[in-house]
Design a protein around this motif. Structure first.
Motif, PDB file in Angstrom:
ATOM      1  N   PHE A  30     -21.541 -13.913   0.538  1.00 45.06           N
ATOM      2  CA  PHE A  30     -20.443 -13.519  -0.348  1.00 45.06           C
ATOM      3  C   PHE A  30     -19.508 -12.499   0.300  1.00 45.06           C
ATOM      4  N   GLY A  31     -19.918 -11.955   1.449  1.00 44.20           N
ATOM      5  CA  GLY A  31     -19.069 -10.987   2.151  1.00 44.20           C
ATOM      6  C   GLY A  31     -19.027  -9.621   1.503  1.00 44.20           C
ATOM      7  N   MET A  35     -25.669  -3.621  -2.130  1.00 41.31           N
ATOM      8  CA  MET A  35     -25.482  -2.810  -3.340  1.00 41.31           C
ATOM      9  C   MET A  35     -24.516  -3.498  -4.303  1.00 41.31           C
ATOM     10  N   THR A  36     -23.448  -4.069  -3.757  1.00 45.56           N
ATOM     11  CA  THR A  36     -22.502  -4.794  -4.607  1.00 45.56           C
ATOM     12  C   THR A  36     -23.185  -5.993  -5.236  1.00 45.56           C
ATOM     13  N   TYR A  37     -23.932  -6.742  -4.433  1.00 48.86           N
ATOM     14  CA  TYR A  37     -24.646  -7.911  -4.968  1.00 48.86           C
ATOM     15  C   TYR A  37     -25.615  -7.484  -6.066  1.00 48.86           C
ATOM     16  N   TYR A  38     -26.410  -6.429  -5.816  1.00 46.09           N
ATOM     17  CA  TYR A  38     -27.345  -5.941  -6.829  1.00 46.09           C
ATOM     18  C   TYR A  38     -26.597  -5.541  -8.104  1.00 46.09           C
ATOM     19  N   GLY A  39     -25.433  -4.942  -7.941  1.00 41.30           N
ATOM     20  CA  GLY A  39     -24.624  -4.569  -9.104  1.00 41.30           C
ATOM     21  C   GLY A  39     -24.256  -5.786  -9.942  1.00 41.30           C
ATOM     22  N   LYS A  44     -22.659  -5.882 -13.430  1.00 39.80           N
ATOM     23  CA  LYS A  44     -21.337  -5.334 -13.120  1.00 39.80           C
ATOM     24  C   LYS A  44     -20.343  -6.474 -12.919  1.00 39.80           C
ATOM     25  N   PRO A  45     -19.106  -6.281 -13.345  1.00 39.86           N
ATOM     26  CA  PRO A  45     -18.119  -7.354 -13.187  1.00 39.86           C
ATOM     27  C   PRO A  45     -17.667  -7.509 -11.732  1.00 39.86           C
ATOM     28  N   LEU A  46     -17.221  -8.722 -11.417  1.00 37.68           N
ATOM     29  CA  LEU A  46     -16.687  -9.009 -10.085  1.00 37.68           C
ATOM     30  C   LEU A  46     -15.192  -8.720 -10.069  1.00 37.68           C
ATOM     31  N   ARG A  47     -14.707  -8.275  -8.924  1.00 32.79           N
ATOM     32  CA  ARG A  47     -13.264  -8.179  -8.746  1.00 32.79           C
ATOM     33  C   ARG A  47     -12.712  -9.595  -8.664  1.00 32.79           C
ATOM     34  N   LYS A  48     -11.455  -9.735  -8.981  1.00 39.49           N
ATOM     35  CA  LYS A  48     -10.826 -11.053  -8.982  1.00 39.49           C
ATOM     36  C   LYS A  48     -10.963 -11.745  -7.622  1.00 39.49           C
ATOM     37  N   THR A  49     -10.749 -11.003  -6.537  1.00 39.28           N
ATOM     38  CA  THR A  49     -10.850 -11.602  -5.199  1.00 39.28           C
ATOM     39  C   THR A  49     -12.283 -12.009  -4.880  1.00 39.28           C
ATOM     40  N   ASN A  50     -13.262 -11.215  -5.307  1.00 37.22           N
ATOM     41  CA  ASN A  50     -14.664 -11.567  -5.093  1.00 37.22           C
ATOM     42  C   ASN A  50     -15.062 -12.776  -5.931  1.00 37.22           C
ATOM     43  N   ASP A  51     -14.511 -12.875  -7.123  1.00 39.77           N
ATOM     44  CA  ASP A  51     -14.827 -13.991  -8.005  1.00 39.77           C
ATOM     45  C   ASP A  51     -14.499 -15.321  -7.332  1.00 39.77           C
ATOM     46  N   THR A  56     -16.588 -20.168  -4.604  1.00 43.37           N
ATOM     47  CA  THR A  56     -16.490 -21.083  -3.468  1.00 43.37           C
ATOM     48  C   THR A  56     -17.835 -21.219  -2.765  1.00 43.37           C
ATOM     49  N   VAL A  57     -18.494 -20.105  -2.505  1.00 43.94           N
ATOM     50  CA  VAL A  57     -19.796 -20.127  -1.833  1.00 43.94           C
ATOM     51  C   VAL A  57     -20.836 -20.819  -2.705  1.00 43.94           C
ATOM     52  N   LEU A  58     -20.830 -20.545  -4.003  1.00 41.02           N
ATOM     53  CA  LEU A  58     -21.790 -21.192  -4.898  1.00 41.02           C
ATOM     54  C   LEU A  58     -21.602 -22.705  -4.913  1.00 41.02           C
ATOM     55  N   LYS A  59     -20.366 -23.161  -4.898  1.00 38.40           N
ATOM     56  CA  LYS A  59     -20.112 -24.608  -4.842  1.00 38.40           C
ATOM     57  C   LYS A  59     -20.669 -25.199  -3.553  1.00 38.40           C
TER      58      LYS A  59
END
Length: 90
Positions: A30-31, A35-39, A44-51, A56-59
């Protein structure tokens, strides 16, 4: 256009475990930091760019799981680092 529903990280965690990936593997895919992933896993919500990146990665992961029938029995028998390397070569 309707907005995408929030990503259900309970399902992402189930996918991660099924595909024999570590949280470190997922955060790298996910790049983001672990800590972000654990969040995200804790709600915790994702930022729009991370979403966009996460979707894409999940697909891609789902495609590998369905089309390549991942993990195969020989991969299941491997140690985790070898299984991850086999996945990266799909």
């Amino acid at each position: 256009m309707t907005p995408n529903p929030p990503i259900d990280f309970v399902k992402v965690e189930a996918l991660r475990k099924h595909m024999m990936l570590t949280t470190d593997n997922m955060s790298r895919l996910f790049g983001v930091s672990r800590m972000t992933y654990y969040g995200w896993v804790k709600g915790k919500p994702l930022r729009k760019t991370n979403d966009v990146t996460v979707r894409t990665v999940l697909k891609q992961l789902l495609s590998i799981m369905v089309e390549d029938k991942w993990p195969t029995p020989d991969v299941i028998a491997m140690e985790q680092p070898n299984a991850r390397n086999a996945l990266m070569n799909c």
